[in-house]
Design an enzyme around this catalytic site. Structure first.
Site, mmCIF file in Angstrom:
data_model
loop_
_atom_site.group_PDB
_atom_site.id
_atom_site.type_symbol
_atom_site.label_atom_id
_atom_site.label_comp_id
_atom_site.label_asym_id
_atom_site.label_seq_id
_atom_site.Cartn_x
_atom_site.Cartn_y
_atom_site.Cartn_z
ATOM 1 C CG ASP A 1 -5.665 -0.690 -0.595
ATOM 2 O OD1 ASP A 1 -4.837 -1.098 0.237
ATOM 3 O OD2 ASP A 1 -6.139 0.464 -0.559
ATOM 4 C CG MET B 1 -2.630 -0.120 4.742
ATOM 5 S SD MET B 1 -1.273 0.337 3.665
ATOM 6 C CE MET B 1 -0.490 1.629 4.612
ATOM 7 C CD GLU C 1 -5.964 2.178 4.986
ATOM 8 O OE1 GLU C 1 -5.106 2.695 5.696
ATOM 9 O OE2 GLU C 1 -5.854 2.048 3.749
HETATM 10 O O1 F6P Z 1 -1.401 1.590 -1.759
HETATM 11 C C1 F6P Z 1 -2.651 1.640 -1.134
HETATM 12 C C2 F6P Z 1 -2.444 2.090 0.265
HETATM 13 O O2 F6P Z 1 -1.569 1.207 0.849
HETATM 14 C C3 F6P Z 1 -3.744 2.247 1.070
HETATM 15 O O3 F6P Z 1 -4.225 1.086 1.577
HETATM 16 C C4 F6P Z 1 -3.344 3.259 2.112
HETATM 17 O O4 F6P Z 1 -4.462 3.956 2.598
HETATM 18 C C5 F6P Z 1 -2.452 4.141 1.336
HETATM 19 O O5 F6P Z 1 -1.875 3.366 0.317
HETATM 20 C C6 F6P Z 1 -1.374 4.802 2.163
HETATM 21 O O6 F6P Z 1 -0.618 5.600 1.321
HETATM 22 P P1 F6P Z 1 0.611 6.491 1.765
HETATM 23 O O7 F6P Z 1 1.830 5.678 1.486
HETATM 24 O O8 F6P Z 1 0.511 7.685 0.921
HETATM 25 O O9 F6P Z 1 0.476 6.768 3.225
#
Ligand code: F6P
Length: 342
Positions: A127, A169, A222
């Site tokens: 991110d 993301m 997102e």
């Molecule tokens: O690492 C950040 C991120 O990639 C975000 O952009 C996303 O919302 C989140 O992690 C998703 O995490 P997880 O792997 O827990 O679904």
């Protein structure tokens, strides 16, 4: 002999192994210290779950995605485990720890540092939303993955005269959407920093079609949000870290845009593809430089800092300042906007 720990916490990303390798090669290979790798982020520290990292054990991992240590969103402050962290440090004779993580992992590290534990931080998150650094490990690879996807979607959008929504993301900041949208020639980019208005998106798409374009590509982060009161989004569930579990906003937008503009729409949610696979060259180099700088801080006993990159320089900033969200600045969004209406 000096003994330190290392962990990777939060969501994984390409480049973590490059960082682990560089820490071990510097700490063990150059300085002759011992390095213990904690499994699954802070969970491993609370449980004392470690493996020794040797120069041999990090061979062949530079180009590999993921993390050989495993990762989790465990946070000692949510699980009453700060005393367990202290005990682990004491029992294992660890002088200090290098934590490689994002907002959650480094936020916990910042608190620990205030409570007297010896921790140094290395920024990672696709991110790219941490203060104290221009870029975080993993971001460049994610942008490349998203750009490649947009390139591919262009040709099929064009063939079918469609409105394509590409969801990337970006929970609190739209860095991936902005960069991939710019690089991929998006016709509109929706990011959390700039609440969107569905009427405006429709008007924009119609204008494009009137100018003779038969298709449009809209990149959506997102975590994008509507202008208050203009569009209903469902409540997102929360994950173990207490963060909203995003994903799917493009599916909510597409039918509305299709109905209001009359243009057939399709959705692509890139999801975890952006976090998987081999790191690009830039992330390997960034991870290597940051990891060596973190090891230098350990050598100097400068705990409580996070390493970062500012322009061509490697810098360090107090962990408390670094573990804050860094948003896309208005002037960068204006660069992207030039291409929305011309
Ligand atoms: O690492 C950040 C991120 O990639 C975000 O952009 C996303 O919302 C989140 O992690 C998703 O995490 P997880 O792997 O827990 O679904």
């Amino acid at each position: 002999m000096k003994r330190i720990g290392v962990l990777t916490g939060g969501g994984d990303c390409p480049g973590l192994n490059a960082a682990i390798r560089a820490i071990v090669r510097t700490a063990v290979g150059l300085h002759g210290w011992e390095v213990l790798g904690f499994r699954d982020g802070w969970r491993g520290v609370m449980r004392g779950d470690v493996r020794e990292l040797t120069v041999e054990s990090v061979q062949g991992i530079l180009h590999r995605g993921g993390t050989i240590l495993g990762s989790s969103g465990a946070n000692p402050y949510h699980e009453g485990g700060i005393e367990r962290v202290r005990t682990t440090f004491r029992d294992l004779g660890i002088e200090g720890l290098i934590a490689i993580g994002g907002e959650g992992t480094l936020g916990a590290a910042a608190h620990m540092s205030e409570e007297g534990l010896a921790v140094v931080g290395v920024p990672k998150t696709i991110d790219n939303d941490l203060s104290g650094t221009d870029s975080c490990i993993g971001y460049h690879t994610a942008v490349q993955v998203a750009t490649d996807a947009i390139d591919r979607l262009h040709t099929t959008a064009e063939s079918h005269n469609r409105l394509m929504l590409v969801e990337v993301m970006g929970r609190s900041a739209g860095w991936i959407a902005l960069a991939a949208g710019l690089a991929g020639g998006a016709d509109m980019i929706l990011i959390p920093e700039r609440p969107f208005d569905v009427d405006e998106i429709c008007a924009h798409v119609r204008r494009r079609h009137l100018r003779g374009h038969s298709f449009s590509i809209v990149v959506v982060a997102e975590g994008a949000v509507p202008v208050e009161g203009t569009f209903e989004l469902p409540e997102y569930p929360t994950d173990e870290r207490g963060f909203p579990r995003f994903g799917g906003i493009a599916h909510h937008l597409a039918p509305v845009l299709e109905q209001r503009t009359g243009f057939e729409s399709r959705v692509t949610v890139l999801g975890h593809v952006q976090r998987g696979g081999a790191p690009c060259a830039e992330d390997r180099i960034l991870a290597t430089r940051l990891a060596i700088a973190a090891t230098d801080l350990v050598e100097a006993g400068r705990w409580g800092q996070m390493v970062g990159v500012r322009g061509p320089d490697i810098v360090d900033v107090p962990l408390g300042e670094a573990a804050r969200i860094r948003r896309v600045p208005e002037e960068l969004y204006r660069v992207a906007e030039v291409f929305f209406d011309t």
